[in-house]
Scaffold this motif. Structure first.
Motif, PDB file in Angstrom:
ATOM      1  N   LEU A   2      -5.898  -6.421  -1.745  1.00 45.46           N
ATOM      2  CA  LEU A   2      -5.551  -5.901  -2.794  1.00 45.46           C
ATOM      3  C   LEU A   2      -5.683  -6.744  -4.226  1.00 45.46           C
ATOM      4  O   LEU A   2      -5.625  -7.669  -4.130  1.00 45.46           O
ATOM      5  CB  LEU A   2      -3.885  -5.519  -2.733  1.00 45.46           C
ATOM      6  CG  LEU A   2      -3.600  -4.702  -1.571  1.00 45.46           C
ATOM      7  CD1 LEU A   2      -1.924  -5.039  -1.284  1.00 45.46           C
ATOM      8  CD2 LEU A   2      -3.918  -3.244  -1.615  1.00 45.46           C
ATOM      9  N   LEU A  45      -3.629  -7.235  -7.466  1.00 39.26           N
ATOM     10  CA  LEU A  45      -2.354  -6.996  -8.184  1.00 39.26           C
ATOM     11  C   LEU A  45      -2.229  -7.635  -9.400  1.00 39.26           C
ATOM     12  O   LEU A  45      -2.607  -8.548  -9.804  1.00 39.26           O
ATOM     13  CB  LEU A  45      -1.364  -7.561  -7.251  1.00 39.26           C
ATOM     14  CG  LEU A  45      -1.157  -7.145  -5.529  1.00 39.26           C
ATOM     15  CD1 LEU A  45      -0.117  -7.947  -5.174  1.00 39.26           C
ATOM     16  CD2 LEU A  45      -0.966  -5.923  -5.672  1.00 39.26           C
ATOM     17  N   ARG A  79       0.652  -1.215  -0.192  1.00 42.25           N
ATOM     18  CA  ARG A  79       0.109  -0.094   0.121  1.00 42.25           C
ATOM     19  C   ARG A  79       0.836   1.169   0.062  1.00 42.25           C
ATOM     20  O   ARG A  79       0.486   2.192  -0.539  1.00 42.25           O
ATOM     21  CB  ARG A  79      -0.932   0.166   1.239  1.00 42.25           C
ATOM     22  CG  ARG A  79      -2.072  -0.773   1.157  1.00 42.25           C
ATOM     23  CD  ARG A  79      -3.141  -0.493   2.121  1.00 42.25           C
ATOM     24  NE  ARG A  79      -4.647  -1.078   1.680  1.00 42.25           N
ATOM     25  CZ  ARG A  79      -4.849  -2.321   2.328  1.00 42.25           C
ATOM     26  NH1 ARG A  79      -4.366  -2.797   3.403  1.00 42.25           N
ATOM     27  NH2 ARG A  79      -5.937  -2.787   2.177  1.00 42.25           N
ATOM     28  N   VAL A 127       0.114  -2.401  -8.336  1.00 45.78           N
ATOM     29  CA  VAL A 127      -1.391  -2.445  -7.768  1.00 45.78           C
ATOM     30  C   VAL A 127      -2.419  -1.901  -8.742  1.00 45.78           C
ATOM     31  O   VAL A 127      -2.281  -1.041  -9.361  1.00 45.78           O
ATOM     32  CB  VAL A 127      -1.440  -1.523  -6.381  1.00 45.78           C
ATOM     33  CG1 VAL A 127      -2.582  -1.494  -5.930  1.00 45.78           C
ATOM     34  CG2 VAL A 127      -0.436  -2.078  -5.518  1.00 45.78           C
ATOM     35  N   ASP A 167      -6.987  -1.261  -4.774  1.00 43.84           N
ATOM     36  CA  ASP A 167      -6.703  -1.297  -3.281  1.00 43.84           C
ATOM     37  C   ASP A 167      -8.327  -1.659  -2.842  1.00 43.84           C
ATOM     38  O   ASP A 167      -9.056  -0.759  -2.792  1.00 43.84           O
ATOM     39  CB  ASP A 167      -6.306  -0.177  -2.446  1.00 43.84           C
ATOM     40  CG  ASP A 167      -5.848  -0.320  -0.910  1.00 43.84           C
ATOM     41  OD1 ASP A 167      -6.618  -0.976  -0.406  1.00 43.84           O
ATOM     42  OD2 ASP A 167      -4.968   0.421  -0.455  1.00 43.84           O
TER      43      ASP A 167
END
Length: 139
Positions: free
Chosen positions: A72, A74, A33, A131, A134
């Motif tokens: 998350l 990814l 993050r 990322v 989130d």
């Protein structure tokens, strides 16, 4: 967002957890993050039919908290198979957990010794990622 909803949004996504316990998992998610962690690795022998799914360049995967809740999404941007002894400082620093190759080697040696054994020549799946989403930021 619930895991079921994310699986619909990213139908090809595998799920995984960072680390080998709740405290390490939480730390690694926090580092992602914060933008400090953009890479990860695991022992190749853990990527089996019954184990973790191999990362695939371009695929989005869902990182779970230790309790199984999604954290998350990814996208894998690169995957390399390397021997532990061949991991360089550039990759080690991308993992975001240490500020030196020596620190990375020490921590990862300990991790692999706790999780199935360690060998200087062991093969690692070295993944770089970005990322995409989130999950907790949207709540």
């Amino acid at each position: 967002m619930k895991l079921e909803d994310l699986k619909k949004k990213y139908p090809e996504a595998a799920t995984f957890k960072f680390g080998d316990g709740a405290p390490l998992c939480a730390l690694l998610i926090r580092l992602v993050r914060e933008g400090k962690k953009t890479a990860t690795c695991g022992a190749l022998h853990d990527f089996t039919d019954d184990g973790d799914e191999m990362p695939v360049v371009g695929r989005c995967d869902i990182a779970l908290n230790w309790d199984g809740t999604p954290e998350l999404v990814l996208r894998t941007v690169a995957v390399e198979i390397k021997r532990y002894c061949d991991v360089d400082e550039e990759f080690a620093l991308l993992e975001g957990e240490n500020d030196s190759l020596e620190g990375w080697r020490s921590d990862h040696r300990d991790f692999f010794e706790r999780n199935g054994g360690f060998d200087e020549e062991m093969l690692l799946v070295c993944e770089r990622f970005e990322v995409v989403e989130d999950v907790k930021a949207g709540q």
